[in-house]
Design a protein around this motif. Structure first.
Motif, short mmCIF file in Angstrom:
data_model
loop_
_atom_site.label_atom_id
_atom_site.label_comp_id
_atom_site.label_asym_id
_atom_site.label_seq_id
_atom_site.Cartn_x
_atom_site.Cartn_y
_atom_site.Cartn_z
N VAL A 13 0.88 -1.17 0.00
CA VAL A 13 0.00 0.00 0.00
C VAL A 13 0.92 1.22 0.00
O VAL A 13 1.85 1.31 0.81
CB VAL A 13 -0.92 0.01 1.25
CG1 VAL A 13 -1.73 1.28 1.31
CG2 VAL A 13 -1.79 -1.23 1.25
N VAL A 14 0.66 2.16 -0.92
CA VAL A 14 1.52 3.33 -1.08
C VAL A 14 0.75 4.59 -0.68
O VAL A 14 -0.40 4.77 -1.08
CB VAL A 14 1.99 3.48 -2.55
CG1 VAL A 14 2.89 4.69 -2.71
CG2 VAL A 14 2.67 2.21 -3.03
N LYS A 15 1.41 5.43 0.11
CA LYS A 15 0.85 6.73 0.49
C LYS A 15 1.93 7.79 0.32
O LYS A 15 3.11 7.50 0.49
CB LYS A 15 0.34 6.70 1.93
CG LYS A 15 -0.78 5.69 2.13
CD LYS A 15 -1.35 5.72 3.53
CE LYS A 15 -2.50 4.71 3.65
NZ LYS A 15 -3.22 4.89 4.91
N LEU A 16 1.50 9.01 -0.02
CA LEU A 16 2.42 10.12 -0.24
C LEU A 16 1.98 11.33 0.54
O LEU A 16 0.78 11.61 0.63
CB LEU A 16 2.47 10.50 -1.73
CG LEU A 16 2.82 9.42 -2.74
CD1 LEU A 16 2.67 9.96 -4.16
CD2 LEU A 16 4.23 8.91 -2.50
N CYS A 17 2.94 12.06 1.08
CA CYS A 17 2.60 13.34 1.71
C CYS A 17 3.79 14.29 1.66
O CYS A 17 4.93 13.87 1.45
CB CYS A 17 2.12 13.14 3.14
SG CYS A 17 3.23 12.26 4.19
N GLY A 18 3.49 15.57 1.80
CA GLY A 18 4.50 16.62 1.73
C GLY A 18 4.34 17.41 0.45
O GLY A 18 3.23 17.69 0.00
N GLY A 19 5.45 17.77 -0.15
CA GLY A 19 5.42 18.50 -1.42
C GLY A 19 4.82 19.89 -1.31
O GLY A 19 4.23 20.39 -2.26
N ALA A 20 5.01 20.52 -0.16
CA ALA A 20 4.43 21.84 0.05
C ALA A 20 5.28 22.92 -0.60
O ALA A 20 6.42 22.70 -1.01
CB ALA A 20 4.31 22.12 1.55
N ASN A 21 4.73 24.09 -0.67
CA ASN A 21 5.41 25.27 -1.16
C ASN A 21 5.57 26.21 0.04
O ASN A 21 4.74 27.06 0.27
CB ASN A 21 4.61 25.93 -2.28
CG ASN A 21 5.32 27.12 -2.88
OD1 ASN A 21 6.49 27.34 -2.61
ND2 ASN A 21 4.61 27.88 -3.69
N VAL A 22 6.64 26.00 0.82
CA VAL A 22 6.79 26.78 2.06
C VAL A 22 7.79 27.92 1.95
O VAL A 22 7.68 28.89 2.69
CB VAL A 22 7.16 25.87 3.26
CG1 VAL A 22 6.02 24.96 3.61
CG2 VAL A 22 8.41 25.07 3.00
N MET A 23 8.76 27.83 1.07
CA MET A 23 9.79 28.87 0.99
C MET A 23 9.74 29.67 -0.30
O MET A 23 10.28 30.75 -0.36
CB MET A 23 11.18 28.21 1.11
CG MET A 23 11.37 27.41 2.37
SD MET A 23 11.53 28.41 3.84
CE MET A 23 13.24 28.80 3.78
#
Length: 162
Positions: free
Chosen positions: A91-101
């Motif tokens: 089972v694959v899950k992804l998180c993150g990839g934000a635009n913070v800087m």
């Protein structure tokens, strides 16, 4: 009960009941999470950049740093716990990839990371069943081996599950 703590570019796995696999402060980085219901193994990579061609030496030293090298490295590690080396049944899950800087959205590292990871997963015939990508906030990710749960946290927000 232990913790496998992952820094930027690290990857790790556990199937020890009571363990957590955890990484802190994902900004534009993306966390790739593998859960194997059959072996009760969880694994994660903290991916910083999309393509290893910019630094082959770093990629060989720390394959979890790049999307194209993190996926095969994590699959290889998971296979040592009895998981399928090609990722079948995971089972694959992804998180993150934000635009913070990047307030002007010039470099789009988070989006590029997420796309490169998806491309690397597709090469194995894999895809995410859930994802929490983008936005403008960092995430800390904790995976419980016992519960098989992925819990996300961010300053000023209540915890949520992925």
């Amino acid at each position: 009960m232990g913790q496998v703590i992952l820094g930027v570019g690290d990857y790790g796995a556990s199937n020890t009941p009571g363990d957590d696999v955890k990484t802190f402060a994902l900004g534009s980085c993306v966390s790739v999470i593998f859960l194997d219901p059959k072996t009760r193994t969880v694994g994660m990579a903290h991916v910083a950049l999309p393509d290893s061609s910019i630094n082959k030496a770093k990629a060989s030293e720390k394959p979890g740093y790049f999307a194209d090298t993190a996926i095969p490295a994590l699959l290889e590690l998971m296979s040592k716990f009895g998981c399928d080396k090609r990722g079948r049944g995971l089972v694959v899950k992804l998180c993150g990839g934000a635009n913070v800087m990047d307030t002007n959205d010039t470099f789009q590292i988070g989006k590029r990371n997420a796309l490169a990871i998806k491309k690397a997963l597709w090469a194995y015939g894999m895809g995410a069943v859930s994802e929490d990508l983008g936005g403008n906030f960092s995430r800390t990710v904790t995976i419980s081996v016992s519960a098989g749960q992925v819990v996300l946290s961010s300053p000023g927000k209540p915890n949520w599950q992925l």
